[in-house]
Motif scaffolding. Sequence first.
Motif, short mmCIF file in Angstrom:
data_model
loop_
_atom_site.label_atom_id
_atom_site.label_comp_id
_atom_site.label_asym_id
_atom_site.label_seq_id
_atom_site.Cartn_x
_atom_site.Cartn_y
_atom_site.Cartn_z
N PRO A 157 0.81 -1.22 0.00
CA PRO A 157 0.00 0.00 0.00
C PRO A 157 0.84 1.27 0.00
O PRO A 157 0.45 2.27 0.61
N GLY A 158 1.99 1.23 -0.67
CA GLY A 158 2.84 2.40 -0.70
C GLY A 158 4.17 2.08 -1.34
O GLY A 158 4.36 1.03 -1.96
N LEU A 159 5.11 3.00 -1.16
CA LEU A 159 6.43 2.95 -1.79
C LEU A 159 7.52 3.03 -0.74
O LEU A 159 7.24 3.32 0.44
N PHE A 160 8.77 2.85 -1.18
CA PHE A 160 9.86 2.62 -0.23
C PHE A 160 11.00 3.63 -0.41
O PHE A 160 11.43 3.90 -1.53
N ALA A 161 11.48 4.15 0.72
CA ALA A 161 12.62 5.06 0.73
C ALA A 161 13.27 5.00 2.10
O ALA A 161 12.61 4.72 3.11
N SER A 162 14.56 5.29 2.14
CA SER A 162 15.31 5.33 3.41
C SER A 162 14.64 6.32 4.35
O SER A 162 14.37 7.46 3.97
N VAL A 163 14.40 5.90 5.59
CA VAL A 163 13.55 6.70 6.47
C VAL A 163 13.72 6.26 7.92
O VAL A 163 14.26 5.17 8.20
N THR A 164 13.25 7.08 8.85
CA THR A 164 13.22 6.70 10.26
C THR A 164 12.31 5.49 10.46
O THR A 164 11.20 5.44 9.91
N ASN A 165 12.76 4.55 11.25
CA ASN A 165 12.02 3.30 11.45
C ASN A 165 10.79 3.51 12.33
O ASN A 165 10.74 4.41 13.16
N VAL A 166 9.82 2.64 12.14
CA VAL A 166 8.63 2.63 13.00
C VAL A 166 8.97 1.97 14.33
O VAL A 166 9.91 1.18 14.43
N THR A 167 8.22 2.32 15.36
CA THR A 167 8.38 1.69 16.67
C THR A 167 7.02 1.61 17.34
O THR A 167 6.05 2.23 16.91
N GLU A 168 7.00 0.89 18.44
CA GLU A 168 5.87 0.97 19.36
C GLU A 168 6.00 2.26 20.16
O GLU A 168 7.03 2.95 20.12
N ILE A 169 4.99 2.59 20.91
CA ILE A 169 5.01 3.81 21.71
C ILE A 169 6.15 3.75 22.73
O ILE A 169 6.48 2.70 23.27
N ASN A 170 6.79 4.92 22.93
CA ASN A 170 7.86 5.09 23.93
C ASN A 170 9.12 4.28 23.62
O ASN A 170 9.89 3.96 24.52
N GLN A 171 9.34 3.96 22.36
CA GLN A 171 10.54 3.27 21.96
C GLN A 171 11.40 4.21 21.11
O GLN A 171 10.89 5.11 20.45
N ASN A 172 12.71 3.98 21.12
CA ASN A 172 13.61 4.82 20.34
C ASN A 172 13.62 4.39 18.89
O ASN A 172 13.68 3.20 18.57
N ASN A 173 13.58 5.38 18.00
CA ASN A 173 13.62 5.11 16.57
C ASN A 173 15.06 4.94 16.10
O ASN A 173 15.96 5.62 16.57
N GLY A 174 15.26 4.06 15.16
CA GLY A 174 16.50 4.01 14.42
C GLY A 174 16.23 4.52 13.01
O GLY A 174 15.12 4.96 12.70
N TYR A 175 17.24 4.46 12.17
CA TYR A 175 17.07 4.88 10.78
C TYR A 175 17.27 3.67 9.89
O TYR A 175 18.22 2.90 10.08
N VAL A 176 16.38 3.49 8.92
CA VAL A 176 16.46 2.36 8.01
C VAL A 176 16.87 2.89 6.64
O VAL A 176 16.04 3.47 5.91
N SER A 177 18.12 2.71 6.29
CA SER A 177 18.56 3.07 4.95
C SER A 177 18.16 2.02 3.93
O SER A 177 17.80 2.34 2.80
N ALA A 178 18.23 0.76 4.35
CA ALA A 178 18.08 -0.36 3.42
C ALA A 178 16.63 -0.71 3.21
O ALA A 178 16.11 -1.73 3.68
N THR A 179 15.94 0.14 2.48
CA THR A 179 14.58 -0.17 2.07
C THR A 179 14.43 0.23 0.61
O THR A 179 14.88 1.31 0.21
#
Length: 541
Positions: free
Chosen positions: A372-394
Amino acid sequence: MKFSLSLIFIIISIIVNVNSQKTCRFAPTYTLNDIINSNNQSFINDVLFWEGNFHSNQVGVNYECGYTYDGHELNYLTGELDSPLHEFSAPSKESIHLGMLALALNEWVNEEPENYKAINFFHQNITRTTSEQNEIPYSGNSNFDNAITILYRKINTYHQFNQRFPGFGGFHPWVSVNDSGIFLLDGWTNQVPGLDNGEMIWGLYAVYNLLTTQQTFINNYPTLGALYEKYFQLLINNAMTIFYQPSGYISAVVEINDIYSTPTPSNYLNPSGLLNDPYEGELLVVFMDLFCQWPSEEARDQIWVNKRALLQSVEFNTQTNANITVQRGWWFSSHEQWKYLMLPYQEIEINQRVFRNGERARTWFSSINKYPGLFASVTNVTEINQNNGYVSATGISEIAFQQQVTNALITPYASFPLFLIHDQPSLGLSWYYTMLNGPSMQNPFGSTESVNIIGTEIASVVTWDSKITTVLSMLGGISNINLQFLKSNGLFERFSTVIDREWSLAFPNLNGENLPFMYPSQDVTIPKILNDFTNCTLKKF
Protein backbone atom coordinates in the motif's frame (compact mmCIF):
# COMPACT_ATOMS: atom_id res chain seq x y z
CA MET A 1 3.51 46.33 -9.42
CA LYS A 2 3.98 43.37 -7.05
CA PHE A 3 4.69 45.58 -4.08
CA SER A 4 1.29 47.31 -4.35
CA LEU A 5 -0.93 44.24 -4.43
CA SER A 6 -1.24 43.74 -0.68
CA LEU A 7 -5.03 44.02 -0.47
CA ILE A 8 -5.60 41.56 -3.31
CA PHE A 9 -3.17 39.11 -1.74
CA ILE A 10 -4.75 39.39 1.72
CA ILE A 11 -8.18 38.53 0.26
CA ILE A 12 -6.76 35.55 -1.63
CA SER A 13 -4.83 34.39 1.43
CA ILE A 14 -7.98 34.45 3.55
CA ILE A 15 -9.82 32.34 0.97
CA VAL A 16 -6.98 29.80 0.73
CA ASN A 17 -6.55 29.54 4.48
CA VAL A 18 -10.26 29.11 5.19
CA ASN A 19 -10.38 26.26 2.68
CA SER A 20 -7.29 24.60 4.16
CA GLN A 21 -7.64 24.96 7.93
CA LYS A 22 -10.63 22.71 8.59
CA THR A 23 -8.70 19.63 9.63
CA CYS A 24 -5.17 18.34 9.43
CA ARG A 25 -6.72 14.90 8.79
CA PHE A 26 -7.95 15.91 5.35
CA ALA A 27 -6.82 12.91 3.25
CA PRO A 28 -9.91 10.76 4.04
CA THR A 29 -12.17 13.60 2.83
CA TYR A 30 -10.98 12.73 -0.68
CA THR A 31 -11.25 9.46 -2.59
CA LEU A 32 -8.63 7.83 -4.76
CA ASN A 33 -10.89 8.56 -7.71
CA ASP A 34 -10.85 12.26 -6.76
CA ILE A 35 -7.06 12.24 -6.82
CA ILE A 36 -6.68 10.32 -10.08
CA ASN A 37 -9.54 11.62 -12.16
CA SER A 38 -10.75 14.92 -10.74
CA ASN A 39 -9.33 18.37 -10.29
CA ASN A 40 -7.06 17.75 -7.28
CA GLN A 41 -5.82 21.29 -6.75
CA SER A 42 -7.74 21.61 -3.50
CA PHE A 43 -5.89 18.54 -2.18
CA ILE A 44 -2.55 20.11 -3.13
CA ASN A 45 -3.56 23.36 -1.43
CA ASP A 46 -4.36 21.40 1.73
CA VAL A 47 -0.97 19.69 1.55
CA LEU A 48 0.85 23.02 1.16
CA PHE A 49 -0.97 24.59 4.09
CA TRP A 50 -0.41 21.80 6.60
CA GLU A 51 3.13 21.04 5.46
CA GLY A 52 3.79 24.76 5.80
CA ASN A 53 3.15 24.40 9.54
CA PHE A 54 6.39 22.42 9.67
CA HIS A 55 8.12 25.67 8.67
CA SER A 56 7.58 26.94 12.21
CA ASN A 57 10.12 28.22 14.69
CA GLN A 58 11.66 25.44 16.79
CA VAL A 59 10.04 22.78 14.61
CA GLY A 60 11.61 22.66 11.17
CA VAL A 61 13.51 25.96 11.29
CA ASN A 62 15.30 28.19 13.75
CA TYR A 63 13.81 31.59 12.90
CA GLU A 64 16.59 33.53 14.63
CA CYS A 65 19.41 32.18 12.46
CA GLY A 66 17.37 31.02 9.45
CA TYR A 67 18.84 27.50 9.45
CA THR A 68 16.86 24.28 9.31
CA TYR A 69 16.45 21.80 12.11
CA ASP A 70 16.40 18.15 11.07
CA GLY A 71 12.90 17.87 12.54
CA HIS A 72 10.93 17.20 15.69
CA GLU A 73 9.49 14.25 17.60
CA LEU A 74 5.73 13.94 17.98
CA ASN A 75 3.63 12.55 20.79
CA TYR A 76 2.73 9.03 19.68
CA LEU A 77 -0.90 9.41 20.76
CA THR A 78 -1.80 13.06 20.18
CA GLY A 79 0.39 14.04 17.23
CA GLU A 80 1.46 17.24 18.97
CA LEU A 81 5.11 18.22 19.45
CA ASP A 82 7.01 16.14 21.96
CA SER A 83 10.62 16.19 23.06
CA PRO A 84 13.11 16.26 21.66
CA LEU A 85 13.50 18.89 19.02
CA HIS A 86 16.22 17.66 16.65
CA GLU A 87 18.65 20.48 17.42
CA PHE A 88 20.92 19.44 14.57
CA SER A 89 20.84 19.64 10.82
CA ALA A 90 22.82 19.01 7.66
CA PRO A 91 23.27 20.64 4.25
CA SER A 92 20.83 18.10 2.79
CA LYS A 93 18.04 19.74 4.81
CA GLU A 94 19.26 23.12 3.61
CA SER A 95 19.00 21.81 0.05
CA ILE A 96 15.26 21.33 0.37
CA HIS A 97 14.76 24.60 2.23
CA LEU A 98 16.71 26.56 -0.38
CA GLY A 99 14.74 24.79 -3.09
CA MET A 100 11.44 25.95 -1.61
CA LEU A 101 12.82 29.47 -1.20
CA ALA A 102 13.95 29.47 -4.83
CA LEU A 103 10.47 28.42 -5.94
CA ALA A 104 8.99 31.28 -3.91
CA LEU A 105 11.36 33.78 -5.55
CA ASN A 106 10.51 32.38 -8.97
CA GLU A 107 6.77 32.62 -8.33
CA TRP A 108 7.13 36.22 -7.22
CA VAL A 109 8.45 37.31 -10.60
CA ASN A 110 6.52 34.90 -12.83
CA GLU A 111 3.11 34.18 -11.28
CA GLU A 112 0.01 36.09 -10.27
CA PRO A 113 -1.02 35.93 -6.60
CA GLU A 114 -3.85 33.49 -7.23
CA ASN A 115 -1.28 30.99 -8.53
CA TYR A 116 1.11 31.19 -5.59
CA LYS A 117 1.96 27.81 -4.10
CA ALA A 118 5.54 27.87 -2.79
CA ILE A 119 4.96 31.39 -1.43
CA ASN A 120 1.91 30.19 0.50
CA PHE A 121 4.00 27.42 2.06
CA PHE A 122 5.75 30.18 4.09
CA HIS A 123 2.58 31.22 5.90
CA GLN A 124 3.91 30.95 9.47
CA ASN A 125 4.69 34.48 10.61
CA ILE A 126 8.27 35.62 11.21
CA THR A 127 8.67 38.87 13.14
CA ARG A 128 11.38 41.17 11.83
CA THR A 129 13.77 42.96 14.13
CA THR A 130 13.75 46.75 14.24
CA SER A 131 16.83 46.93 12.02
CA GLU A 132 15.29 44.49 9.54
CA GLN A 133 12.12 46.58 9.43
CA ASN A 134 14.24 49.59 8.55
CA GLU A 135 16.49 47.87 6.03
CA ILE A 136 14.29 45.28 4.26
CA PRO A 137 11.27 46.65 2.39
CA TYR A 138 7.91 44.97 2.89
CA SER A 139 6.37 43.52 -0.25
CA GLY A 140 2.71 43.68 0.71
CA ASN A 141 2.63 39.88 0.91
CA SER A 142 3.32 38.57 4.41
CA ASN A 143 4.18 35.05 3.21
CA PHE A 144 6.76 36.33 0.74
CA ASP A 145 8.16 38.64 3.42
CA ASN A 146 8.65 35.58 5.64
CA ALA A 147 10.69 33.93 2.90
CA ILE A 148 12.84 37.03 2.36
CA THR A 149 13.49 37.42 6.10
CA ILE A 150 14.67 33.81 6.29
CA LEU A 151 16.91 34.30 3.25
CA TYR A 152 18.69 37.22 4.93
CA ARG A 153 19.16 35.41 8.22
CA LYS A 154 20.25 32.18 6.57
CA ILE A 155 23.03 33.65 4.47
CA ASN A 156 24.35 35.63 7.43
CA THR A 157 24.53 32.35 9.36
CA TYR A 158 26.46 30.75 6.48
CA HIS A 159 29.05 33.52 6.40
CA GLN A 160 29.38 33.50 10.20
CA PHE A 161 30.07 29.76 10.13
CA ASN A 162 32.80 30.26 7.56
CA GLN A 163 34.36 33.01 9.66
CA ARG A 164 34.35 30.81 12.76
CA PHE A 165 35.61 27.67 11.04
CA PRO A 166 37.41 28.61 7.81
CA GLY A 167 38.91 25.12 7.52
CA PHE A 168 35.57 23.82 6.23
CA GLY A 169 35.96 26.08 3.20
CA GLY A 170 32.31 27.13 3.37
CA PHE A 171 31.07 23.55 3.20
CA HIS A 172 28.83 22.44 6.05
CA PRO A 173 29.16 19.34 8.21
CA TRP A 174 26.27 18.04 10.24
CA VAL A 175 25.81 20.89 12.71
CA SER A 176 24.10 21.84 15.94
CA VAL A 177 21.64 24.71 15.56
CA ASN A 178 20.63 27.43 17.99
CA ASP A 179 19.54 31.07 17.95
CA SER A 180 23.14 32.24 17.50
CA GLY A 181 23.81 30.16 14.40
CA ILE A 182 25.32 26.79 13.55
CA PHE A 183 28.12 25.09 15.44
CA LEU A 184 30.10 21.87 15.41
CA LEU A 185 28.24 18.67 16.23
CA ASP A 186 29.80 15.72 18.02
CA GLY A 187 31.07 13.26 15.45
CA TRP A 188 31.47 15.98 12.83
CA THR A 189 33.86 18.38 14.53
CA ASN A 190 36.54 17.91 11.86
CA GLN A 191 34.75 16.13 9.02
CA VAL A 192 32.72 17.38 6.07
CA PRO A 193 30.44 15.31 3.79
CA GLY A 194 30.48 15.70 0.02
CA LEU A 195 27.06 14.21 -0.73
CA ASP A 196 24.98 16.54 1.46
CA ASN A 197 26.89 19.60 0.30
CA GLY A 198 26.34 18.62 -3.31
CA GLU A 199 22.61 18.67 -2.63
CA MET A 200 22.77 22.08 -0.94
CA ILE A 201 24.89 23.67 -3.65
CA TRP A 202 22.18 23.54 -6.29
CA GLY A 203 19.65 25.22 -4.02
CA LEU A 204 22.22 27.98 -3.49
CA TYR A 205 22.75 28.23 -7.24
CA ALA A 206 19.05 28.73 -7.93
CA VAL A 207 18.62 31.30 -5.15
CA TYR A 208 21.66 33.41 -5.99
CA ASN A 209 20.87 33.51 -9.70
CA LEU A 210 17.28 34.56 -9.13
CA LEU A 211 18.35 37.27 -6.68
CA THR A 212 21.04 38.65 -8.98
CA THR A 213 19.20 38.56 -12.33
CA GLN A 214 15.67 39.71 -11.49
CA GLN A 215 15.38 43.48 -11.35
CA THR A 216 12.75 43.54 -8.62
CA PHE A 217 15.12 41.71 -6.26
CA ILE A 218 18.11 43.82 -7.27
CA ASN A 219 16.10 46.97 -6.55
CA ASN A 220 14.48 45.90 -3.30
CA TYR A 221 17.14 43.65 -1.77
CA PRO A 222 20.37 45.01 -3.27
CA THR A 223 22.79 43.22 -0.92
CA LEU A 224 21.05 39.86 -0.65
CA GLY A 225 21.97 38.37 -4.00
CA ALA A 226 25.60 39.41 -3.63
CA LEU A 227 25.83 37.60 -0.29
CA TYR A 228 24.56 34.36 -1.83
CA GLU A 229 26.77 34.72 -4.90
CA LYS A 230 29.82 35.34 -2.72
CA TYR A 231 29.13 32.16 -0.77
CA PHE A 232 28.66 30.13 -3.95
CA GLN A 233 31.99 31.43 -5.21
CA LEU A 234 33.61 30.44 -1.91
CA LEU A 235 32.51 26.85 -2.54
CA ILE A 236 33.87 26.98 -6.09
CA ASN A 237 37.22 28.25 -4.80
CA ASN A 238 37.62 25.49 -2.20
CA ALA A 239 35.95 22.39 -3.67
CA MET A 240 38.99 21.02 -5.49
CA THR A 241 41.28 21.61 -2.53
CA ILE A 242 38.97 19.77 -0.16
CA PHE A 243 37.31 17.01 -2.19
CA TYR A 244 39.39 16.25 -5.30
CA GLN A 245 41.78 13.32 -5.39
CA PRO A 246 44.40 13.43 -8.19
CA SER A 247 43.67 9.77 -8.96
CA GLY A 248 40.38 10.97 -10.45
CA TYR A 249 37.90 10.63 -7.61
CA ILE A 250 35.80 12.91 -5.42
CA SER A 251 35.93 12.17 -1.68
CA ALA A 252 32.75 11.23 0.15
CA VAL A 253 33.85 12.48 3.59
CA VAL A 254 36.97 14.53 4.26
CA GLU A 255 38.83 14.95 7.55
CA ILE A 256 40.20 18.40 8.38
CA ASN A 257 43.46 18.71 10.28
CA ASP A 258 42.89 22.30 11.41
CA ILE A 259 39.36 23.71 11.21
CA TYR A 260 40.63 27.22 11.97
CA SER A 261 43.08 27.31 9.07
CA THR A 262 42.26 28.56 5.59
CA PRO A 263 42.03 25.78 2.97
CA THR A 264 45.28 24.31 1.69
CA PRO A 265 45.76 20.78 0.29
CA SER A 266 47.79 19.57 3.28
CA ASN A 267 44.88 20.36 5.61
CA TYR A 268 42.65 17.56 4.27
CA LEU A 269 42.64 13.78 4.44
CA ASN A 270 40.32 11.30 2.77
CA PRO A 271 40.13 8.38 5.22
CA SER A 272 37.82 6.30 3.02
CA GLY A 273 34.83 6.57 0.73
CA LEU A 274 34.31 7.98 -2.72
CA LEU A 275 31.47 9.80 -4.46
CA ASN A 276 31.50 7.44 -7.43
CA ASP A 277 27.77 6.74 -7.43
CA PRO A 278 25.20 7.77 -10.07
CA TYR A 279 22.68 8.82 -7.39
CA GLU A 280 22.48 11.91 -5.19
CA GLY A 281 26.25 11.87 -4.64
CA GLU A 282 26.64 12.91 -8.26
CA LEU A 283 25.44 16.43 -7.51
CA LEU A 284 28.83 17.45 -6.07
CA VAL A 285 30.62 15.85 -9.02
CA VAL A 286 28.54 17.87 -11.51
CA PHE A 287 29.18 21.07 -9.56
CA MET A 288 32.93 20.51 -9.57
CA ASP A 289 32.96 19.50 -13.23
CA LEU A 290 31.11 22.64 -14.32
CA PHE A 291 32.60 25.30 -12.04
CA CYS A 292 36.05 24.31 -10.83
CA GLN A 293 39.46 24.74 -12.45
CA TRP A 294 40.81 21.36 -13.60
CA PRO A 295 44.43 20.31 -14.15
CA SER A 296 43.42 19.16 -17.63
CA GLU A 297 40.40 18.07 -19.66
CA GLU A 298 41.62 14.49 -19.22
CA ALA A 299 41.46 14.88 -15.44
CA ARG A 300 38.01 16.39 -15.71
CA ASP A 301 36.72 13.44 -17.74
CA GLN A 302 38.46 10.85 -15.58
CA ILE A 303 36.06 11.41 -12.68
CA TRP A 304 33.25 10.23 -14.99
CA VAL A 305 35.25 7.27 -16.25
CA ASN A 306 35.86 6.24 -12.65
CA LYS A 307 32.13 6.40 -11.91
CA ARG A 308 31.09 4.01 -14.68
CA ALA A 309 31.35 0.83 -12.61
CA LEU A 310 28.26 1.76 -10.58
CA LEU A 311 26.18 2.98 -13.52
CA GLN A 312 24.61 -0.34 -14.46
CA SER A 313 21.66 -1.59 -16.44
CA VAL A 314 19.48 -4.28 -14.86
CA GLU A 315 16.14 -5.88 -15.76
CA PHE A 316 13.07 -5.71 -13.53
CA ASN A 317 10.73 -8.68 -14.02
CA THR A 318 7.09 -7.57 -14.15
CA GLN A 319 5.83 -11.18 -13.99
CA THR A 320 3.95 -10.54 -17.23
CA ASN A 321 6.55 -11.85 -19.70
CA ALA A 322 7.88 -8.30 -19.99
CA ASN A 323 10.92 -6.72 -18.38
CA ILE A 324 11.69 -3.11 -17.56
CA THR A 325 15.30 -1.99 -18.04
CA VAL A 326 16.32 0.25 -15.13
CA GLN A 327 19.40 1.80 -13.59
CA ARG A 328 20.53 -0.45 -10.76
CA GLY A 329 19.96 1.25 -7.42
CA TRP A 330 22.01 1.01 -4.27
CA TRP A 331 18.89 -0.01 -2.38
CA PHE A 332 16.54 1.37 -5.04
CA SER A 333 15.25 3.77 -2.41
CA SER A 334 13.46 6.85 -3.75
CA HIS A 335 16.00 8.94 -1.83
CA GLU A 336 18.52 8.03 -4.53
CA GLN A 337 16.59 10.17 -7.04
CA TRP A 338 17.26 13.45 -5.18
CA LYS A 339 19.34 14.81 -8.06
CA TYR A 340 16.25 15.03 -10.27
CA LEU A 341 14.83 17.67 -7.93
CA MET A 342 17.90 19.82 -8.46
CA LEU A 343 19.22 19.47 -12.00
CA PRO A 344 17.73 19.15 -15.52
CA TYR A 345 18.72 15.54 -16.14
CA GLN A 346 15.42 14.96 -17.90
CA GLU A 347 16.44 17.38 -20.64
CA ILE A 348 18.78 14.64 -21.86
CA GLU A 349 16.61 12.09 -23.65
CA ILE A 350 18.40 8.88 -22.69
CA ASN A 351 18.56 9.91 -19.04
CA GLN A 352 14.87 10.81 -19.00
CA ARG A 353 13.98 7.44 -20.51
CA VAL A 354 16.02 5.60 -17.90
CA PHE A 355 14.53 7.71 -15.11
CA ARG A 356 10.99 7.03 -16.29
CA ASN A 357 11.67 3.30 -16.50
CA GLY A 358 12.99 3.31 -12.95
CA GLU A 359 9.83 4.95 -11.67
CA ARG A 360 7.75 2.62 -13.84
CA ALA A 361 9.41 -0.33 -12.10
CA ARG A 362 8.91 1.29 -8.69
CA THR A 363 5.14 1.40 -9.23
CA TRP A 364 5.04 -2.11 -10.72
CA PHE A 365 6.91 -3.53 -7.73
CA SER A 366 4.37 -2.22 -5.22
CA SER A 367 1.44 -3.12 -7.45
CA ILE A 368 2.61 -6.72 -8.05
CA ASN A 369 3.25 -7.30 -4.35
CA LYS A 370 0.12 -5.48 -3.22
CA TYR A 371 2.06 -3.04 -1.08
CA PRO A 372 0.00 0.00 0.00
CA GLY A 373 2.84 2.40 -0.70
CA LEU A 374 6.43 2.95 -1.79
CA PHE A 375 9.86 2.62 -0.23
CA ALA A 376 12.62 5.06 0.73
CA SER A 377 15.31 5.33 3.41
CA VAL A 378 13.55 6.70 6.47
CA THR A 379 13.22 6.70 10.26
CA ASN A 380 12.02 3.30 11.45
CA VAL A 381 8.63 2.63 13.00
CA THR A 382 8.38 1.69 16.67
CA GLU A 383 5.87 0.97 19.36
CA ILE A 384 5.01 3.81 21.71
CA ASN A 385 7.86 5.09 23.93
CA GLN A 386 10.54 3.27 21.96
CA ASN A 387 13.61 4.82 20.34
CA ASN A 388 13.62 5.11 16.57
CA GLY A 389 16.50 4.01 14.42
CA TYR A 390 17.07 4.88 10.78
CA VAL A 391 16.46 2.36 8.01
CA SER A 392 18.56 3.07 4.95
CA ALA A 393 18.08 -0.36 3.42
CA THR A 394 14.58 -0.17 2.07
CA GLY A 395 13.77 -0.39 -1.63
CA ILE A 396 13.72 -3.15 -4.27
CA SER A 397 16.41 -5.77 -3.73
CA GLU A 398 16.17 -7.47 -7.14
CA ILE A 399 17.33 -4.31 -8.93
CA ALA A 400 19.74 -3.06 -6.24
CA PHE A 401 23.39 -3.63 -5.39
CA GLN A 402 22.47 -4.26 -1.74
CA GLN A 403 20.36 -7.37 -1.26
CA GLN A 404 19.42 -6.91 2.40
CA VAL A 405 16.45 -4.65 1.82
CA THR A 406 13.26 -4.43 3.89
CA ASN A 407 9.75 -3.79 2.63
CA ALA A 408 8.11 -3.69 6.02
CA LEU A 409 7.57 0.08 6.19
CA ILE A 410 6.53 2.77 3.74
CA THR A 411 6.86 6.55 3.70
CA PRO A 412 4.89 9.23 1.82
CA TYR A 413 8.05 10.90 0.52
CA ALA A 414 8.91 7.76 -1.46
CA SER A 415 6.40 9.11 -3.98
CA PHE A 416 8.44 12.25 -4.71
CA PRO A 417 10.14 11.01 -7.94
CA LEU A 418 6.74 10.17 -9.41
CA PHE A 419 5.75 13.85 -9.33
CA LEU A 420 8.54 14.42 -11.84
CA ILE A 421 6.83 12.18 -14.43
CA HIS A 422 5.22 15.23 -15.96
CA ASP A 423 2.80 13.54 -18.35
CA GLN A 424 1.27 11.59 -15.43
CA PRO A 425 0.06 14.43 -13.18
CA SER A 426 -1.88 12.18 -10.80
CA LEU A 427 0.71 9.42 -10.46
CA GLY A 428 2.75 10.77 -7.56
CA LEU A 429 -0.28 12.29 -5.90
CA SER A 430 -2.21 9.00 -5.95
CA TRP A 431 0.56 7.04 -4.21
CA TYR A 432 1.19 9.92 -1.77
CA TYR A 433 -2.53 10.05 -0.97
CA THR A 434 -2.66 6.30 -0.38
CA MET A 435 0.10 6.52 2.23
CA LEU A 436 -1.37 9.62 3.91
CA ASN A 437 -4.51 7.57 4.51
CA GLY A 438 -2.61 5.23 6.83
CA PRO A 439 -3.30 5.49 10.57
CA SER A 440 -1.73 8.56 12.21
CA MET A 441 -0.07 9.50 8.93
CA GLN A 442 -1.27 13.10 9.21
CA ASN A 443 -0.58 15.45 12.10
CA PRO A 444 -0.79 19.21 12.73
CA PHE A 445 2.52 19.64 10.86
CA GLY A 446 1.55 17.69 7.76
CA SER A 447 2.58 14.14 6.91
CA THR A 448 4.06 11.69 9.41
CA GLU A 449 7.45 10.04 8.79
CA SER A 450 6.57 6.40 8.12
CA VAL A 451 4.17 3.55 8.88
CA ASN A 452 4.50 -0.22 8.66
CA ILE A 453 2.49 -1.94 5.97
CA ILE A 454 0.29 -3.75 8.51
CA GLY A 455 -0.81 -0.50 10.15
CA THR A 456 0.34 -1.22 13.71
CA GLU A 457 3.30 1.15 14.16
CA ILE A 458 4.52 4.54 12.97
CA ALA A 459 7.61 6.71 13.29
CA SER A 460 6.15 9.59 15.32
CA VAL A 461 8.48 12.24 13.97
CA VAL A 462 8.52 14.93 11.28
CA THR A 463 11.65 15.70 9.23
CA TRP A 464 12.66 17.64 6.13
CA ASP A 465 13.65 14.54 4.19
CA SER A 466 10.41 12.69 4.72
CA LYS A 467 8.11 15.67 4.16
CA ILE A 468 9.33 18.62 2.17
CA THR A 469 11.12 16.61 -0.51
CA THR A 470 7.59 15.70 -1.60
CA VAL A 471 6.36 19.28 -1.46
CA LEU A 472 9.34 20.46 -3.50
CA SER A 473 8.72 17.72 -6.07
CA MET A 474 4.97 18.38 -6.11
CA LEU A 475 5.82 21.93 -7.23
CA GLY A 476 8.21 20.72 -9.92
CA GLY A 477 11.53 20.92 -8.07
CA ILE A 478 14.13 23.49 -9.13
CA SER A 479 15.58 21.70 -12.16
CA ASN A 480 13.88 24.10 -14.58
CA ILE A 481 15.19 27.12 -12.69
CA ASN A 482 18.70 25.71 -12.76
CA LEU A 483 18.29 24.78 -16.43
CA GLN A 484 17.60 28.42 -17.22
CA PHE A 485 20.76 29.60 -15.49
CA LEU A 486 23.00 26.78 -16.67
CA LYS A 487 22.06 27.80 -20.20
CA SER A 488 22.53 31.52 -19.63
CA ASN A 489 25.88 30.85 -17.93
CA GLY A 490 27.06 28.68 -20.83
CA LEU A 491 27.26 25.49 -18.77
CA PHE A 492 24.37 23.38 -19.98
CA GLU A 493 26.13 22.07 -23.09
CA ARG A 494 28.89 20.46 -21.01
CA PHE A 495 26.32 18.99 -18.59
CA SER A 496 24.24 17.62 -21.46
CA THR A 497 27.25 16.18 -23.28
CA VAL A 498 28.54 14.30 -20.23
CA ILE A 499 25.19 12.91 -19.12
CA ASP A 500 24.24 11.86 -22.64
CA ARG A 501 27.60 10.15 -23.11
CA GLU A 502 27.57 8.25 -19.82
CA TRP A 503 23.96 7.06 -19.93
CA SER A 504 24.17 6.14 -23.62
CA LEU A 505 27.16 3.93 -22.86
CA ALA A 506 25.37 2.16 -20.01
CA PHE A 507 21.95 1.83 -21.68
CA PRO A 508 22.24 0.81 -25.34
CA ASN A 509 18.78 -0.80 -25.12
CA LEU A 510 15.74 -0.19 -22.95
CA ASN A 511 12.91 -2.66 -22.45
CA GLY A 512 9.51 -1.88 -21.04
CA GLU A 513 9.04 1.72 -22.16
CA ASN A 514 5.65 0.82 -23.60
CA LEU A 515 4.37 -0.51 -20.27
CA PRO A 516 2.06 1.73 -18.26
CA PHE A 517 2.85 3.23 -14.90
CA MET A 518 0.90 1.44 -12.18
CA TYR A 519 -1.48 3.38 -9.97
CA PRO A 520 -2.45 2.28 -6.46
CA SER A 521 -5.57 0.16 -6.05
CA GLN A 522 -8.41 1.27 -3.84
CA ASP A 523 -8.49 -2.33 -2.59
CA VAL A 524 -4.90 -2.23 -1.28
CA THR A 525 -4.74 0.05 1.74
CA ILE A 526 -2.89 0.29 5.04
CA PRO A 527 -4.94 -1.47 7.75
CA LYS A 528 -6.35 0.92 10.35
CA ILE A 529 -5.05 -1.04 13.34
CA LEU A 530 -3.40 1.95 15.02
CA ASN A 531 -5.68 4.87 15.79
CA ASP A 532 -5.24 8.31 14.27
CA PHE A 533 -3.60 10.99 16.40
CA THR A 534 -6.17 12.37 18.84
CA ASN A 535 -5.31 15.93 17.79
CA CYS A 536 -5.61 15.13 14.11
CA THR A 537 -8.78 13.16 13.59
CA LEU A 538 -11.38 13.62 10.91
CA LYS A 539 -13.99 16.12 12.02
CA LYS A 540 -17.34 16.30 10.35
CA PHE A 541 -18.68 19.74 9.47
